[in-house]
Design a protein around this motif. Structure first.
Motif, mmCIF file in Angstrom:
data_model
loop_
_atom_site.group_PDB
_atom_site.id
_atom_site.type_symbol
_atom_site.label_atom_id
_atom_site.label_comp_id
_atom_site.label_asym_id
_atom_site.label_seq_id
_atom_site.Cartn_x
_atom_site.Cartn_y
_atom_site.Cartn_z
ATOM 1 N N ASN A 23 0.751 -1.394 -0.202
ATOM 2 C CA ASN A 23 0.264 0.448 0.457
ATOM 3 C C ASN A 23 0.784 1.301 0.011
ATOM 4 O OD1 ASN A 23 -2.248 -0.542 0.162
ATOM 5 N ND2 ASN A 23 -2.299 -1.316 2.329
ATOM 6 N N VAL A 24 1.647 1.691 0.922
ATOM 7 C CA VAL A 24 2.698 2.799 0.665
ATOM 8 C C VAL A 24 3.358 2.611 -0.408
ATOM 9 C CG1 VAL A 24 4.302 3.873 2.178
ATOM 10 C CG2 VAL A 24 2.853 2.735 3.923
ATOM 11 N N GLY A 25 3.921 1.604 -0.974
ATOM 12 C CA GLY A 25 4.720 1.320 -1.975
ATOM 13 C C GLY A 25 3.584 2.389 -3.090
ATOM 14 N N ASP A 26 2.864 1.384 -3.616
ATOM 15 C CA ASP A 26 1.487 2.197 -4.733
ATOM 16 C C ASP A 26 2.117 3.499 -4.316
ATOM 17 O OD1 ASP A 26 1.358 -0.428 -5.277
ATOM 18 O OD2 ASP A 26 -0.664 -0.886 -4.416
ATOM 19 N N LEU A 27 1.455 3.807 -2.857
ATOM 20 C CA LEU A 27 1.207 5.750 -2.643
ATOM 21 C C LEU A 27 2.224 6.671 -3.093
ATOM 22 C CD1 LEU A 27 -1.454 6.864 -1.808
ATOM 23 C CD2 LEU A 27 -0.176 7.018 0.298
ATOM 24 N N ALA A 28 3.723 5.534 -2.485
ATOM 25 C CA ALA A 28 4.972 6.136 -2.767
ATOM 26 C C ALA A 28 5.204 6.924 -4.668
ATOM 27 C CB ALA A 28 5.662 5.367 -2.766
ATOM 28 N N ARG A 29 5.185 5.703 -5.137
ATOM 29 C CA ARG A 29 4.457 5.512 -6.638
ATOM 30 C C ARG A 29 4.387 7.093 -7.320
ATOM 31 N NH1 ARG A 29 6.242 0.454 -6.147
ATOM 32 N NH2 ARG A 29 3.838 -0.625 -6.091
ATOM 33 N N GLN A 30 2.750 6.699 -6.394
ATOM 34 C CA GLN A 30 1.317 7.573 -7.236
ATOM 35 C C GLN A 30 1.881 9.034 -6.983
ATOM 36 O OE1 GLN A 30 -2.112 7.206 -5.028
ATOM 37 N NE2 GLN A 30 -2.273 5.262 -6.101
ATOM 38 N N VAL A 31 3.011 9.574 -5.683
ATOM 39 C CA VAL A 31 3.713 10.828 -4.609
ATOM 40 C C VAL A 31 4.767 11.320 -5.957
ATOM 41 C CG1 VAL A 31 4.571 11.851 -3.183
ATOM 42 C CG2 VAL A 31 1.180 10.975 -3.119
ATOM 43 N N ALA A 32 5.208 10.586 -6.482
ATOM 44 C CA ALA A 32 6.487 10.426 -7.271
ATOM 45 C C ALA A 32 6.171 10.539 -9.001
ATOM 46 C CB ALA A 32 7.507 8.699 -6.872
ATOM 47 N N ALA A 39 0.220 13.620 -0.834
ATOM 48 C CA ALA A 39 1.477 13.554 -0.065
ATOM 49 C C ALA A 39 1.339 13.377 1.850
ATOM 50 C CB ALA A 39 2.333 14.800 -0.026
ATOM 51 N N GLU A 40 0.558 13.696 2.399
ATOM 52 C CA GLU A 40 0.132 14.021 3.567
ATOM 53 C C GLU A 40 -0.001 12.875 4.098
ATOM 54 O OE1 GLU A 40 1.069 15.734 6.390
ATOM 55 O OE2 GLU A 40 2.505 16.912 4.636
ATOM 56 N N LEU A 41 -0.809 11.713 3.336
ATOM 57 C CA LEU A 41 -1.111 10.420 3.207
ATOM 58 C C LEU A 41 0.363 9.693 2.952
ATOM 59 C CD1 LEU A 41 -3.824 8.479 3.914
ATOM 60 C CD2 LEU A 41 -3.723 8.733 1.334
ATOM 61 N N LEU A 42 0.884 9.635 2.534
ATOM 62 C CA LEU A 42 2.244 9.346 2.461
ATOM 63 C C LEU A 42 3.169 9.370 3.645
ATOM 64 C CD1 LEU A 42 4.178 7.559 0.399
ATOM 65 C CD2 LEU A 42 4.857 9.183 -0.759
ATOM 66 N N ARG A 43 3.113 10.683 3.587
ATOM 67 C CA ARG A 43 3.931 10.905 4.945
ATOM 68 C C ARG A 43 3.433 9.934 6.071
ATOM 69 N NH1 ARG A 43 7.482 15.215 3.957
ATOM 70 N NH2 ARG A 43 6.119 16.470 2.700
ATOM 71 N N THR A 106 7.591 17.438 -3.085
ATOM 72 C CA THR A 106 6.474 15.515 -2.620
ATOM 73 C C THR A 106 7.209 14.831 -4.415
ATOM 74 O OG1 THR A 106 5.146 16.725 -5.172
ATOM 75 C CG2 THR A 106 4.563 16.831 -2.647
ATOM 76 N N LYS A 107 7.838 15.295 -5.144
ATOM 77 C CA LYS A 107 7.951 13.615 -6.058
ATOM 78 C C LYS A 107 9.146 13.010 -5.150
ATOM 79 C CE LYS A 107 10.239 13.013 -10.280
ATOM 80 N NZ LYS A 107 10.645 13.301 -11.674
ATOM 81 N N ARG A 108 10.016 14.049 -4.517
ATOM 82 C CA ARG A 108 10.954 13.402 -3.790
ATOM 83 C C ARG A 108 10.651 12.695 -2.470
ATOM 84 N NH1 ARG A 108 15.202 10.143 -4.327
ATOM 85 N NH2 ARG A 108 17.079 11.378 -2.115
ATOM 86 N N LEU A 109 9.786 12.905 -2.424
ATOM 87 C CA LEU A 109 8.912 12.023 -1.016
ATOM 88 C C LEU A 109 8.509 10.887 -1.398
ATOM 89 C CD1 LEU A 109 8.020 12.228 2.062
ATOM 90 C CD2 LEU A 109 6.148 13.156 0.849
ATOM 91 N N GLY A 110 8.116 10.654 -2.341
ATOM 92 C CA GLY A 110 7.985 9.181 -2.990
ATOM 93 C C GLY A 110 8.568 8.215 -3.738
#
Length: 152
Positions: A23-32, A39-43, A106-110
């Motif tokens: 889940n977190v990886g999928d969210l990270a890909r979306q943000v990236a 972004a906050e949901l990813l954090r 946000t891209k870097r966060l992802g």
């Protein structure tokens, strides 16, 4: 606990962590890829992942110490490698956790969180194979129900 019970406990925790990693990886890909709205949901998901990983490592070490006391643990070489890997994993997790709040792009966060999820997944697969001779059990995103999936 018996060796099989300890093994099942570790593998059950890995199963739950894999669900969160997916889940977190999928969210990270979306943000990236530019979806800054998440972004906050990813954090939040990354913080949950960090807490889960640190808790799991402590449980895993406790279980392996118990196995060692009962003469069921892998040989000393495997245990030393395992402990070395946990030191490395903790350093990585603590470093990334410290950066979660300071990254504003946000891209870097992802990208950062995506790298974390990939590294942890590989480490878990290696750990399972070396400790238990168990092949990894990949999960599909549809199988997961942790907090991150529920909030998305």
């Amino acid at each position: 606990m018996t060796l099989d019970e300890n093994k099942m406990e570790v593998l059950a925790q890995h199963h739950m962590l894999r669900a969160l990693l997916v889940n977190v990886g999928d969210l990270a890909r979306q943000v990236a890829e530019g979806d800054g709205a998440h972004a906050e949901l990813l954090r939040d998901g990354a913080r949950q992942l960090v807490r889960g990983l640190l808790s799991h490592m402590a449980d895993e070490e406790r279980l392996l110490e118990e196995m060692h006391r009962e003469g069921q643990a892998p040989d000393a070489e495997h245990l030393a490698a395992f402990q070395h890997n946990h030191v490395h994993q903790r350093e990585l997790i603590v470093s990334i956790n410290a950066r979660l709040e300071s990254i504003h792009a946000t891209k870097r966060l992802g990208e950062l969180v995506e790298a974390l999820t990939h590294a942890v997944t590989l480490d878990m697969e290696h750990e399972e194979e070396s400790l238990f001779g168990t092949p990894p059990q990949p999960l599909a995103p549809a199988e997961v129900t942790p907090m991150v999936a529920a909030r998305a």
